[in-house]
Design an enzyme around this catalytic site. Structure first.
Site, PDB file in Angstrom:
ATOM      1  N   LYS A  50      35.128  32.264 -10.345  1.00  0.00           N
ATOM      2  CA  LYS A  50      35.609  32.788  -9.165  1.00  0.00           C
ATOM      3  C   LYS A  50      34.440  33.545  -8.222  1.00  0.00           C
ATOM      4  CE  LYS A  50      39.999  33.666 -11.324  1.00  0.00           C
ATOM      5  NZ  LYS A  50      40.868  34.427 -12.182  1.00  0.00           N
ATOM      6  N   GLN A  94      40.855  40.183 -14.732  1.00  0.00           N
ATOM      7  CA  GLN A  94      41.146  39.076 -15.446  1.00  0.00           C
ATOM      8  C   GLN A  94      42.161  39.236 -16.749  1.00  0.00           C
ATOM      9  OE1 GLN A  94      40.257  36.026 -14.282  1.00  0.00           O
ATOM     10  NE2 GLN A  94      41.600  34.942 -15.895  1.00  0.00           N
ATOM     11  N   ASP A 117      45.562  39.276  -6.513  1.00  0.00           N
ATOM     12  CA  ASP A 117      46.229  38.295  -7.613  1.00  0.00           C
ATOM     13  C   ASP A 117      47.863  38.339  -7.412  1.00  0.00           C
ATOM     14  OD1 ASP A 117      44.680  36.907  -9.385  1.00  0.00           O
ATOM     15  OD2 ASP A 117      44.555  38.437 -10.656  1.00  0.00           O
TER      16      ASP A 117
END
Ligand code: NAP
Length: 305
Positions: A50, A94, A117
């Site tokens: 990412k 994460q 997200d």
């Protein structure tokens, strides 16, 4: 075969140009803060990829790698400080987090306007109401894949197998929003093949190597395989990959494993109209949509957009 990599590259190029324009015209450089706790090797790879994508597209990034011993309160404090910083547009924590940290608490700690997200209850609720702001990246990428390949969604029978917060549920919401007739299946569904065989678009996200095969697939259907499973058993590889088995066995011998989705690739290839490969199908789109969400966050937080 639906080429996820090609669509992802196209989206990333659009994001790169938009980031360039934002920086030239307004002096704004979007910034993504990625937070990782502990030393799960898969998470480390995901975050690294990412960050790399950010660098390629001109997005600023920060990588906060915290030790496994980090307490829930320390993580909440870090998220609060990222929320309050004007130079941070997107925050990504994460998952999975270590067991001593309650993921729901951390997800709710992220400012919904920086929630790239799309996991915050506010963004989940907005999606369920048909007013999405930030949508989880994997299902958003799958819609892009369908649209870019001119696969009709409106009026189609769509079936999503799996009901996770990250993939299955938001996927079903997005298909519904695109006017599909949507069925959601899960581990308690009775007679799964009878339900999935009705689907023009079948999205599978269950984490069970090759479980969906000939009995589940309507001839000509579009089959989207979200699963990413590592397998290393020679007999299993031979059974799943048909003509491709020799190549996959070589990969397994070199790496110790090969990747397979939740769909039996040989059986699906014989029946499906369109199919996503694993790897190279859904995977690349997830990162592309994260980049797109970060750009969106940078614009949204500034009231004149
Ligand atoms: P998850 O949270 O473990 O959820 C699995 C879902 O599948 C659950 O809803 C479960 O039903 C259902 N399920 C399990 N076994 C089943 C069966 N035999 N029949 C029908 N339904 C079954 O998984 P996830 O996070 O959504 O991930 C799914 C897969 O996608 C994994 O392989 C993951 O690695 C992969 N993934 C890939 C990407 C990507 O970018 N390519 C992104 C995210 C995830 P219940 O709810 O009844 O338990």
């Amino acid at each position: 075969m639906l080429d996820g990599g090609a669509v992802a590259s196209q989206i990333q190029e659009e994001v790169r140009l938009a980031v360039l324009a934002l920086s030239k015209e307004r002096g704004i450089v979007p910034c993504l803060a990625a937070v990782r706790v502990g030393d799960d090797p898969a998470s480390a790879v995901y975050v690294r990829n990412k960050i790399k994508a950010c660098e390629e597209l001109g997005i600023r990034s920060e990588h906060h790698a915290l030790p496994h011993s980090t307490s829930q309160q320390m993580l909440v404090d870090l998220v609060a400080s990222l929320n309050s910083r004007d130079d941070v547009d997107g925050i990504l924590v994460q998952l999975p987090l270590p067991d001593h940290i309650d993921e729901a608490v951390i997800i709710e700690a992220v400012n919904p306007l920086k929630d790239v997200d799309g996991f915050h209850p506010m963004n989940v609720g907005r999606l369920a109401m048909g007013q999405p702001v930030f949508v989880p990246c994997t299902p958003a990428g799958i819609i892009e894949l369908l649209v870019h390949n001119n696969i009709p969604i409106r009026g189609a029978n769509a079936c999503v197998v799996g009901r996770s917060q990250i993939v299955g549920r938001p996927m079903a919401q997005l298909l519904l929003q695109s006017d599909a007739t949507v069925t959601i299946c899960h581990s308690r569904t009775r007679d799964l093949p009878a339900v999935t065989r009705e689907a023009d678009i079948l999205v599978v996200a269950i984490g069970r190597p090759g479980l969906i095969g000939s009995p589940h697939i309507k001839p000509g259907a579009t089959v989207i395989d979200v699963g990413m499973n590592k397998i290393s058993d020679e007999a299993e590889i031979r059974a799943l990959f048909g003509d491709e088995a020799r190549k996959r066995l070589e990969i397994m011998q070199n790496r110790g494993y090969t990747l397979v989705g939740d769909v039996n690739p040989a059986e699906a290839a014989a029946l499906a109209g369109h199919l996503t490969p694993v790897p190279g199908g859904v995977g690349p789109l997830t990162i592309a949509m994260l980049m797109s969400n970060t750009l969106k966050a940078a614009k949204l937080r500034r009231s004149d957009y």
